[in-house]
Design a protein around this motif. Sequence first.
Motif, mmCIF file in Angstrom:
data_model
loop_
_atom_site.group_PDB
_atom_site.id
_atom_site.type_symbol
_atom_site.label_atom_id
_atom_site.label_comp_id
_atom_site.label_asym_id
_atom_site.label_seq_id
_atom_site.Cartn_x
_atom_site.Cartn_y
_atom_site.Cartn_z
ATOM 1 N N VAL A 56 54.043 -80.167 -4.558
ATOM 2 C CA VAL A 56 53.813 -81.418 -5.755
ATOM 3 C C VAL A 56 54.942 -81.754 -6.739
ATOM 4 N N ALA A 57 55.666 -80.715 -6.735
ATOM 5 C CA ALA A 57 56.556 -81.023 -7.857
ATOM 6 C C ALA A 57 58.164 -81.275 -7.257
ATOM 7 N N GLU A 58 58.073 -81.610 -6.026
ATOM 8 C CA GLU A 58 59.509 -82.203 -5.337
ATOM 9 C C GLU A 58 59.910 -83.208 -6.248
ATOM 10 N N GLY A 59 61.144 -83.191 -6.386
ATOM 11 C CA GLY A 59 61.959 -84.243 -7.011
ATOM 12 C C GLY A 59 61.501 -84.488 -8.900
ATOM 13 N N SER A 60 60.872 -83.352 -9.111
ATOM 14 C CA SER A 60 60.742 -83.475 -10.547
ATOM 15 C C SER A 60 61.781 -83.147 -11.455
ATOM 16 N N GLN A 61 61.798 -83.589 -12.482
ATOM 17 C CA GLN A 61 63.122 -83.303 -13.438
ATOM 18 C C GLN A 61 62.835 -81.982 -14.272
ATOM 19 N N LEU A 62 63.840 -81.076 -14.329
ATOM 20 C CA LEU A 62 63.573 -79.866 -15.078
ATOM 21 C C LEU A 62 64.321 -80.299 -16.419
ATOM 22 N N HIS A 63 63.574 -79.808 -17.415
ATOM 23 C CA HIS A 63 64.034 -79.851 -18.878
ATOM 24 C C HIS A 63 64.024 -78.541 -19.313
ATOM 25 N N ILE A 64 65.200 -77.828 -19.851
ATOM 26 C CA ILE A 64 65.276 -76.475 -20.241
ATOM 27 C C ILE A 64 65.454 -76.693 -21.878
ATOM 28 N N ILE A 65 64.530 -75.822 -22.463
ATOM 29 C CA ILE A 65 64.542 -75.658 -23.795
ATOM 30 C C ILE A 65 64.890 -74.165 -23.994
ATOM 31 N N HIS A 66 66.042 -74.166 -25.007
ATOM 32 C CA HIS A 66 66.623 -72.920 -25.036
ATOM 33 C C HIS A 66 66.248 -72.299 -26.746
ATOM 34 N N LYS A 67 65.641 -71.114 -26.461
ATOM 35 C CA LYS A 67 64.931 -70.465 -27.712
ATOM 36 C C LYS A 67 65.871 -69.280 -28.039
ATOM 37 N N ALA A 68 66.229 -69.438 -29.563
ATOM 38 C CA ALA A 68 66.786 -68.038 -29.974
ATOM 39 C C ALA A 68 65.943 -66.980 -29.967
ATOM 40 N N ALA A 69 66.460 -65.718 -29.843
ATOM 41 C CA ALA A 69 65.287 -64.521 -30.058
ATOM 42 C C ALA A 69 65.620 -63.956 -31.554
ATOM 43 N N GLN A 70 64.399 -63.401 -31.908
ATOM 44 C CA GLN A 70 63.948 -62.900 -33.475
ATOM 45 C C GLN A 70 64.346 -61.360 -33.286
ATOM 46 N N ALA A 71 64.973 -60.904 -34.241
ATOM 47 C CA ALA A 71 65.033 -59.591 -34.580
ATOM 48 C C ALA A 71 64.804 -59.105 -36.102
#
Length: 113
Positions: A56-71
């Motif tokens: 059902v997801a064929e052809g869908s657009q992938l959006h990547i959200i980069h998240k910094a790590a916490q320390a």
Amino acid sequence: MHELSLCQSTVDIISQQALQHGVKRVTGVWLEVGALSCVEEGALRFGFDVACRGTVAEGSQLHIIHKAAQAWCWDCSREVEITSHEAQCPHCQGFRLRVDNGDTLQIKEIEVE
């Protein structure tokens, strides 16, 4: 290349949710990728396209959200953002950090028709 298995699991979850909610087509997926997740973006995009074929997801657009790590910095007693396992504290340049998060990959949003 563990990205392909991560993508397959992601598409399985998307397909299950689509079936559960009567969705015929997924047009977009937002994935949040932690800075310490050891995921290579190019491999993730390739794996996602492969895993989506025939679903059902064929052809869908992938959006990547980069998240910094916490320390937590033991030297200056501050919570800090880091982008790698070898990072040093941006305040005191100390290396005694306790990583609290940043190694995850999460589905944040799914866009459907």
